[in-house]
Design an enzyme around this catalytic site. Structure first.
Site, PDB file in Angstrom:
ATOM      1  N   ASP A 129      -6.528  -6.599   5.817  1.00  0.00           N
ATOM      2  CA  ASP A 129      -7.374  -5.810   4.256  1.00  0.00           C
ATOM      3  C   ASP A 129      -8.404  -7.398   4.088  1.00  0.00           C
ATOM      4  O   ASP A 129      -9.701  -7.906   4.000  1.00  0.00           O
ATOM      5  CB  ASP A 129      -6.672  -5.314   3.615  1.00  0.00           C
ATOM      6  CG  ASP A 129      -7.810  -4.054   2.423  1.00  0.00           C
ATOM      7  OD1 ASP A 129      -9.005  -4.914   2.814  1.00  0.00           O
ATOM      8  OD2 ASP A 129      -7.159  -3.946   1.023  1.00  0.00           O
ATOM      9  N   ASP A 150      -2.322 -18.025   3.881  1.00  0.00           N
ATOM     10  CA  ASP A 150      -3.942 -18.866   3.364  1.00  0.00           C
ATOM     11  C   ASP A 150      -4.631 -19.474   4.128  1.00  0.00           C
ATOM     12  O   ASP A 150      -5.605 -19.553   4.146  1.00  0.00           O
ATOM     13  CB  ASP A 150      -3.270 -19.610   2.339  1.00  0.00           C
ATOM     14  CG  ASP A 150      -1.782 -19.677   2.616  1.00  0.00           C
ATOM     15  OD1 ASP A 150      -1.350 -20.525   4.064  1.00  0.00           O
ATOM     16  OD2 ASP A 150      -1.049 -20.537   1.547  1.00  0.00           O
ATOM     17  N   ASP A 210     -12.144  -8.362   5.986  1.00  0.00           N
ATOM     18  CA  ASP A 210     -13.195  -8.526   5.021  1.00  0.00           C
ATOM     19  C   ASP A 210     -14.228 -10.079   5.139  1.00  0.00           C
ATOM     20  O   ASP A 210     -15.221  -9.722   5.446  1.00  0.00           O
ATOM     21  CB  ASP A 210     -13.187  -8.606   3.562  1.00  0.00           C
ATOM     22  CG  ASP A 210     -13.603  -6.621   3.036  1.00  0.00           C
ATOM     23  OD1 ASP A 210     -13.245  -5.660   4.382  1.00  0.00           O
ATOM     24  OD2 ASP A 210     -13.642  -6.048   2.361  1.00  0.00           O
ATOM     25  N   TYR A 230       1.461  -1.294   0.025  1.00  0.00           N
ATOM     26  CA  TYR A 230      -0.333  -0.322   0.029  1.00  0.00           C
ATOM     27  C   TYR A 230       1.004   1.157   0.300  1.00  0.00           C
ATOM     28  O   TYR A 230       0.218   2.631   0.029  1.00  0.00           O
ATOM     29  CB  TYR A 230      -1.027   0.343   1.044  1.00  0.00           C
ATOM     30  CG  TYR A 230      -2.167  -0.762   1.090  1.00  0.00           C
ATOM     31  CD1 TYR A 230      -1.923  -2.148   0.717  1.00  0.00           C
ATOM     32  CD2 TYR A 230      -3.246  -0.760   0.802  1.00  0.00           C
ATOM     33  CE1 TYR A 230      -2.801  -3.365   0.539  1.00  0.00           C
ATOM     34  CE2 TYR A 230      -4.517  -1.675   0.622  1.00  0.00           C
ATOM     35  CZ  TYR A 230      -4.852  -2.622   0.476  1.00  0.00           C
ATOM     36  OH  TYR A 230      -5.367  -3.846   0.551  1.00  0.00           O
ATOM     37  N   LYS A 286       3.371 -14.431   5.329  1.00  0.00           N
ATOM     38  CA  LYS A 286       3.357 -15.572   4.033  1.00  0.00           C
ATOM     39  C   LYS A 286       5.014 -15.147   4.451  1.00  0.00           C
ATOM     40  O   LYS A 286       5.466 -15.220   4.040  1.00  0.00           O
ATOM     41  CB  LYS A 286       2.791 -14.879   3.665  1.00  0.00           C
ATOM     42  CG  LYS A 286       3.328 -16.324   1.906  1.00  0.00           C
ATOM     43  CD  LYS A 286       1.997 -16.858   2.134  1.00  0.00           C
ATOM     44  CE  LYS A 286       2.291 -18.183   0.831  1.00  0.00           C
ATOM     45  NZ  LYS A 286       0.762 -19.834   0.877  1.00  0.00           N
TER      46      LYS A 286
END
Ligand code: NAI
Length: 497
Positions: free
Chosen positions: A245, A221, A249, A141, A188
């Site tokens: 992010d 994941d 959600d 970002y 990750k």
């Protein structure tokens, strides 16, 4: 903002006056803000609101970031902004208000509590009660992207030690001060060993300072999959920006209606509070919107400001309201339950100020500020000994049927005598020496040169190499210096290296 009429009980002695900046926003923003401010005024008469213009009106007035300088001044003056949702116009160079505010105000922590309110709001995970703490400024970002060849684009993923320390410490402090028991870090780092590896390492370091809290790490994941099917196993989750992010959600969706999810964006000097949902233009102006997401964000704000008595009052009244079956259409669902409008819902909450839920767990925010002053954001460290050992030169090359052996031999000749060509990769896969014929080769090659003799690498030698490559007809589009830190490579090893 719409007026809400309700019986307002006299509740408690007014706490000290405090002003906050308020931006109603677009679409359903004015309606849900009107409802929220009515509840806040009833519960905390000491609160004052300074309205500021953010969103479509500001864009129309020529502010490409969606707010003018007076907004920044008001937020800095008051330390808190309660914000309605914004409609971001498409194209025209307009920037997202949220991203601009986060960056200019240094709002580094994004908090999203995702809670199920079973059986009053439909959910498949009745016991879910998770807080996602998302790093808000770094990662992909940072907005540093480049196109380097006809075929290849890149986005820079920046992870910093101070940034990791700040967000991870915040997560632990939050957990401790809110009676939480476990933190899960998600990265990750099995793939991104340096960037995500740093986040994970800092998490482990800081976890050791909080022995009262359980700490675990999961690969993002599998962690996201578990959040979707077994969210009850999580308590507080901390993650870098992009993962956080997506994860938040997923968690908000799993918890229940989009209309109820709150969020806060916390910085060192100021904070912004807003619902997770958008401006819902499809239902704007129809008294249908659920003000709960914004109202619960306002509860987070009251806690943040230390006005915990009012926070407890509003939160418990809201719980009691939904328990009593007073629901907006999105919460009532498609079943037979009747629904009320935005204003009636706010009036019902105001009527219940001073009451507690009977079945759902009542909240009781402690009187002391929720966030103990945070420790210094960075842990003092001795900088590592840094030594230049080589350079990765990225070359845009599209000749000779993209045969890596042709390019490799050319580079070897141009590197000598100061540099030894260690390898050439394409999209991170080794193609020279001894590549695989099956590897898809684009027009973008990473060529790793190491100093031919230890200690001989220098900026001058890199500049000379680049001049030789240029003279030899190669288009060097970018370089990355290769350093060791305390003798450890500060660069990833290529697949097959
Ligand atoms: P949205 O969240 O506005 O709407 C998605 C669906 O949820 C719609 O059917 C809407 O009616 C419903 N919904 C949303 N909030 C609700 C509420 N409080 N009560 C009842 N139903 C509600 O997402 P969408 O449609 O993708 O975006 C609309 C606009 O909002 C876009 O311009 C987008 O950029 C902006 N947006 C702004 C955000 C912010 O300012 N924080 C966040 C997300 C989107």
């Amino acid at each position: 903002m719409s007026a809400v009429h309700a019986h307002v009980p006299t509740l408690a002695p007014a706490p000290a006056p405090r002003t906050i900046a308020v931006a109603a926003g677009d679409g359903i923003g004015p309606e849900i803000m009107g409802a929220t401010l009515a509840v806040l005024s009833a519960a905390d008469p000491g609160l004052r609101f300074e309205p500021v213009t953010v969103g479509l009106e500001a864009y129309r007035n020529g502010a490409l970031s969606g707010f003018g300088p007076e907004v920044m001044a008001a937020i800095t003056r008051h330390g808190a902004l309660l914000k309605g949702p914004i409609t971001t116009p498409q194209g025209g160079g307009y920037k997202s208000v949220n991203v601009s505010l986060r960056k200019s105000l240094g709002l580094y922590a994004n908090l999203r509590p995702c809670v199920a309110y079973h059986p009053f709001i439909a959910t498949r995970h009745p016991a879910m009660d998770v807080v996602i703490v998302r790093e808000n400024e770094e990662d992909t970002y940072a907005g540093i992207e480049h196109r380097q060849s006809d075929e290849v684009y890149q986005c820079l993923k920046l992870i910093t030690r101070p940034g990791c320390e700040r967000i991870v410490r915040y997560a632990f402090e939050y957990a401790r001060s809110h009676g939480r028991r476990k933190l899960t870090c998600m990265t990750k780092d099995n793939i991104m060993k340096l960037t995500d590896g740093l986040f994970h390492r800092v998490f482990d370091e800081i976890a050791a300072e909080y022995p009262d809290l359980a700490a675990e790490h999961m690969i993002i994941d599998i962690g996201t999959a578990k959040m979707a099917v077994d969210p009850e196993r999580f308590d507080v989750v901390v993650a870098p920006n992009l993962y956080g992010d997506i994860l938040s959600d997923v968690a908000a969706e799993v918890a229940g209606s989009i209309g109820i999810a709150p969020s806060s964006n916390i910085g060192r000097d100021c904070a912004m509070f807003e619902a997770v949902h958008g401006s819902a233009p499809d239902i704007a102006g129809r008294d249908l919107a659920n003000p709960s997401g914004l109202l619960l964000s306002a509860v987070m704000m009251l806690v943040h400001l230390g006005r915990t008595q009012a926070a407890t009052l509003v939160h418990n009244a809201w719980l009691r309201t939904i328990e009593d079956g007073v629901l907006t259409a999105d919460m009532a669902g498609s079943g037979a339950r009747p629904a009320v409008g935005t204003r009636a819902f706010a009036a019902a909450v105001i009527d219940r100020l001073g009451q507690a839920p009977r079945k759902l767990a009542a909240v009781d925010y402690p009187a002391q500020p929720a966030h103990a002053p945070l420790p210094a954001p960075t842990t003092p460290r001795t900088p590592a000994a840094k030594a230049l050992v080589g350079v990765d030169v990225f070359v845009n090359w599209d000749r000779d049927q993209r045969n890596p052996d042709v390019l490799g031999r050319h580079l070897e000749a141009m590197g000598a005598p100061e540099w030894r060509l260690s390898l050439v990769t394409n999209r991170g896969v080794k193609v020279y020496p001894h590549g695989q014929a099956q590897t898809l080769c684009t027009d973008h090659w990473r060529c790793r040169f190491l100093a031919a003799t230890p200690g001989s690498a220098s900026p001058q030698a890199i500049a000379a190499l680049l001049l030789r490559l240029h003279a030899g007809g190669l288009d060097a589009v970018k370089t990355e210096n290769l350093y060791t830190f305390d003798g450890q490579p500060g660069y990833s090893q290529a697949q097959g290296e």
